[in-house]
Design an enzyme around this catalytic site. Sequence first.
Site, short mmCIF file in Angstrom:
data_model
loop_
_atom_site.label_atom_id
_atom_site.label_comp_id
_atom_site.label_asym_id
_atom_site.label_seq_id
_atom_site.Cartn_x
_atom_site.Cartn_y
_atom_site.Cartn_z
N GLU A 103 -13.79 71.60 -23.73
CA GLU A 103 -12.94 72.33 -22.78
C GLU A 103 -11.82 73.00 -23.56
O GLU A 103 -11.59 72.67 -24.73
CB GLU A 103 -12.37 71.34 -21.75
CG GLU A 103 -13.49 70.66 -20.96
CD GLU A 103 -13.00 69.76 -19.83
OE1 GLU A 103 -11.76 69.59 -19.69
OE2 GLU A 103 -13.86 69.26 -19.09
N PRO A 104 -11.09 73.90 -22.91
CA PRO A 104 -10.02 74.59 -23.65
C PRO A 104 -9.03 73.61 -24.29
O PRO A 104 -8.55 73.85 -25.40
CB PRO A 104 -9.35 75.44 -22.56
CG PRO A 104 -10.43 75.69 -21.56
CD PRO A 104 -11.29 74.47 -21.56
N TRP A 151 -16.48 77.42 -25.32
CA TRP A 151 -17.39 77.53 -26.47
C TRP A 151 -18.80 77.08 -26.12
O TRP A 151 -19.42 76.33 -26.88
CB TRP A 151 -16.85 76.72 -27.66
CG TRP A 151 -15.50 77.14 -28.09
CD1 TRP A 151 -14.34 76.44 -27.95
CD2 TRP A 151 -15.14 78.39 -28.70
NE1 TRP A 151 -13.29 77.18 -28.42
CE2 TRP A 151 -13.76 78.38 -28.90
CE3 TRP A 151 -15.88 79.52 -29.10
CZ2 TRP A 151 -13.07 79.44 -29.47
CZ3 TRP A 151 -15.20 80.58 -29.67
CH2 TRP A 151 -13.82 80.52 -29.85
N ILE A 152 -19.27 77.51 -24.98
CA ILE A 152 -20.58 77.03 -24.53
C ILE A 152 -21.69 77.94 -25.06
O ILE A 152 -21.87 79.08 -24.62
CB ILE A 152 -20.63 76.93 -22.98
CG1 ILE A 152 -19.50 76.00 -22.49
CG2 ILE A 152 -22.00 76.46 -22.52
CD1 ILE A 152 -19.47 74.60 -23.13
N ARG A 211 -26.00 66.90 -34.87
CA ARG A 211 -25.32 67.09 -36.16
C ARG A 211 -26.31 67.21 -37.31
O ARG A 211 -26.06 67.95 -38.26
CB ARG A 211 -24.32 65.93 -36.37
CG ARG A 211 -23.11 66.09 -35.46
CD ARG A 211 -22.23 64.88 -35.34
NE ARG A 211 -21.15 65.18 -34.40
CZ ARG A 211 -20.33 64.28 -33.88
NH1 ARG A 211 -20.45 63.01 -34.22
NH2 ARG A 211 -19.38 64.65 -33.04
N GLY A 225 -19.87 90.17 -56.34
CA GLY A 225 -18.71 91.03 -56.59
C GLY A 225 -18.40 91.90 -55.38
O GLY A 225 -18.54 91.46 -54.24
N GLU A 283 -20.09 71.12 -33.23
CA GLU A 283 -20.73 69.81 -33.14
C GLU A 283 -19.96 68.76 -33.96
O GLU A 283 -20.54 67.86 -34.58
CB GLU A 283 -22.22 69.88 -33.51
CG GLU A 283 -22.95 70.83 -32.57
CD GLU A 283 -24.36 70.45 -32.19
OE1 GLU A 283 -24.78 69.33 -32.47
OE2 GLU A 283 -25.04 71.31 -31.59
N1 CAA Z 1 -24.12 57.22 -29.89
C1 CAA Z 1 -24.08 56.66 -28.64
N2 CAA Z 1 -22.93 56.26 -28.05
C2 CAA Z 1 -21.79 56.45 -28.74
C3 CAA Z 1 -21.75 57.03 -30.02
C4 CAA Z 1 -22.98 57.43 -30.60
N3 CAA Z 1 -23.03 57.98 -31.82
N4 CAA Z 1 -20.47 57.10 -30.43
C5 CAA Z 1 -19.72 56.56 -29.45
N5 CAA Z 1 -20.52 56.17 -28.42
C6 CAA Z 1 -20.13 55.54 -27.18
C7 CAA Z 1 -19.25 54.34 -27.47
O1 CAA Z 1 -20.02 53.18 -27.67
C8 CAA Z 1 -18.38 54.25 -26.24
O2 CAA Z 1 -19.02 53.59 -25.19
P1 CAA Z 1 -18.65 52.03 -24.87
O3 CAA Z 1 -17.18 52.02 -24.60
O4 CAA Z 1 -19.49 51.71 -23.66
O5 CAA Z 1 -19.01 51.26 -26.08
C9 CAA Z 1 -18.24 55.70 -25.81
O6 CAA Z 1 -19.31 56.42 -26.41
C10 CAA Z 1 -16.93 56.30 -26.25
O7 CAA Z 1 -16.86 56.16 -27.67
P2 CAA Z 1 -15.48 56.11 -28.46
O8 CAA Z 1 -14.54 55.12 -27.80
O9 CAA Z 1 -15.80 55.91 -29.89
O10 CAA Z 1 -14.89 57.57 -28.16
P3 CAA Z 1 -13.70 58.31 -28.83
O11 CAA Z 1 -12.95 59.03 -27.78
O12 CAA Z 1 -12.90 57.40 -29.71
O13 CAA Z 1 -14.52 59.36 -29.73
C11 CAA Z 1 -14.81 60.96 -31.47
C12 CAA Z 1 -13.93 59.93 -30.77
C13 CAA Z 1 -15.93 60.25 -32.23
C14 CAA Z 1 -13.95 61.69 -32.41
C15 CAA Z 1 -15.47 61.90 -30.43
O14 CAA Z 1 -14.51 62.39 -29.52
C16 CAA Z 1 -16.15 63.10 -31.08
O15 CAA Z 1 -17.26 62.99 -31.62
N6 CAA Z 1 -15.49 64.26 -31.01
C17 CAA Z 1 -16.10 65.52 -31.45
C18 CAA Z 1 -16.71 66.21 -30.26
C19 CAA Z 1 -17.79 67.14 -30.69
O16 CAA Z 1 -18.53 66.91 -31.64
N7 CAA Z 1 -17.93 68.22 -29.94
C20 CAA Z 1 -19.00 69.14 -30.21
C21 CAA Z 1 -19.18 70.02 -29.05
S1 CAA Z 1 -20.83 70.46 -28.77
C22 CAA Z 1 -21.17 71.79 -29.72
O17 CAA Z 1 -20.44 72.20 -30.57
C23 CAA Z 1 -22.54 72.35 -29.43
C24 CAA Z 1 -22.67 73.77 -29.72
O18 CAA Z 1 -22.56 74.59 -28.85
C25 CAA Z 1 -23.09 74.22 -31.07
#
Ligand code: CAA
Length: 379
Positions: A127-128, A156-157, A243, A339, A363
């Site tokens: 989201e923004p 950024w969808i 990823r 170059g 991602e």
């Molecule tokens: N697989 C499955 N579940 C997972 C997981 C994984 N790899 N990682 C975390 N979870 C689960 C956790 O277990 C947790 O659930 P429970 O509480 O039931 O255990 C839940 O998800 C929340 O996890 P966290 O508490 O770790 O969450 P967080 O808020 O601390 O996450 C973060 C932090 C890892 C930085 C995360 O916010 C993140 O990855 N941020 C980056 C977002 C991103 O990559 N966005 C990309 C957008 S999509 C895109 O770009 C596509 C495109 O168009 C090209």
Amino acid sequence: MFPVFTDDQIAIRDAARDFAMSEIDPGAAARDASGEFPQAILKQLGEMGFLGMTVPEAYGGAGVDFLSYILALEQVAYADASVAVTMSVNNSVACAPILAFGTEAQKQTYLKPLASGDVLGGFMLTEPDAGSDAAALKTRATKVDGGWRLNGAKAWITNGGVGRYFVTMARTDPDKGKKGISAFILDADQAGVVMGRPEEKMGLRSSKTVMVALEDAFVPEDAMLGKPGDGLKVAFGGLDGGRIGIAAQALGIAQRAMDESLAYAKARISFGKPIGEHQMIQTYLAEMEAHLQAARLLVYRAAALKEAGKACTVEAATAKLFTTESAVWICDRAVQIHGGYGYSREYLVERLYRDVRVTTIYEGTSEIQRMVIARELLK
Ligand code: CAA
């Protein structure tokens, strides 16, 4: 020796390379200039099974293994990174979460058309004001008769405006924090889903990226993906595979930059000999190759672990971090080797330099990959 490919994997990689070089590569520069979405190419990729590669044939996919998908994606990115991101998003963050969390009915209704390429899909998490901190998302899903109404803004969808079904995360219970977020399959073909104009991006100019306004967008009861509160699990689980896909995309771009640089180093004469005979250029070429070889092993290893059903969060994040950072550096060196010509739109490395730049951002930024790796190691 790793990796050892099966005959099927080699056949898929070679078919992808042939198609990429004969059908995708020739128009890539023109599409970069015009921003035209490669609709006809996507249709062909769908017919080849490349839009739902790991989805079983029963659900419209090709039913191949994850490493085959990664090999194919790398070849497509070698020709045109814009086509590769469209393919990656459809496979990794639209089809894969529905395959993993969907009910039988959801697979029949949504996965089949996505995997066969009849419609394109995407992923609405960002989201923004919620990018890296995905759990800060504000989009609200309110329960109504027969389903949910979604209100909010998504940013950024990828595939916005050209896709139909989007795996969409929204807050169903504002009091439950991270566990108050749920995942839905949103049909964008309705008045409540308002697609913005395509973003004017530095690179990947023929892939479509838009802002989306959700204004009472309706999702039927049976289109929630997973259970209420599962939203982040659905999202982050999908991103593990996503990823590896983006790492493969970066690998394809970087390999192209390498090959273009080698050809140029043999052809360009300075100080009476090809520049490839100058030690300073040789140093660049050797270091670019070392990064490429290391990155390739990381990407294939992460893919093999995922295929084996093993936990691969660290390996996926490591592959993305190292490969995308290396690819950005490799493309920068490729421009340097070329170059002044490398700074000109007449040379391919100029586009590669722009296209590769986003791979350390989307991602999950490189900073987020470091956070994911360190958190897992410290558990
Ligand atoms: N697989 C499955 N579940 C997972 C997981 C994984 N790899 N990682 C975390 N979870 C689960 C956790 O277990 C947790 O659930 P429970 O509480 O039931 O255990 C839940 O998800 C929340 O996890 P966290 O508490 O770790 O969450 P967080 O808020 O601390 O996450 C973060 C932090 C890892 C930085 C995360 O916010 C993140 O990855 N941020 C980056 C977002 C991103 O990559 N966005 C990309 C957008 S999509 C895109 O770009 C596509 C495109 O168009 C090209």
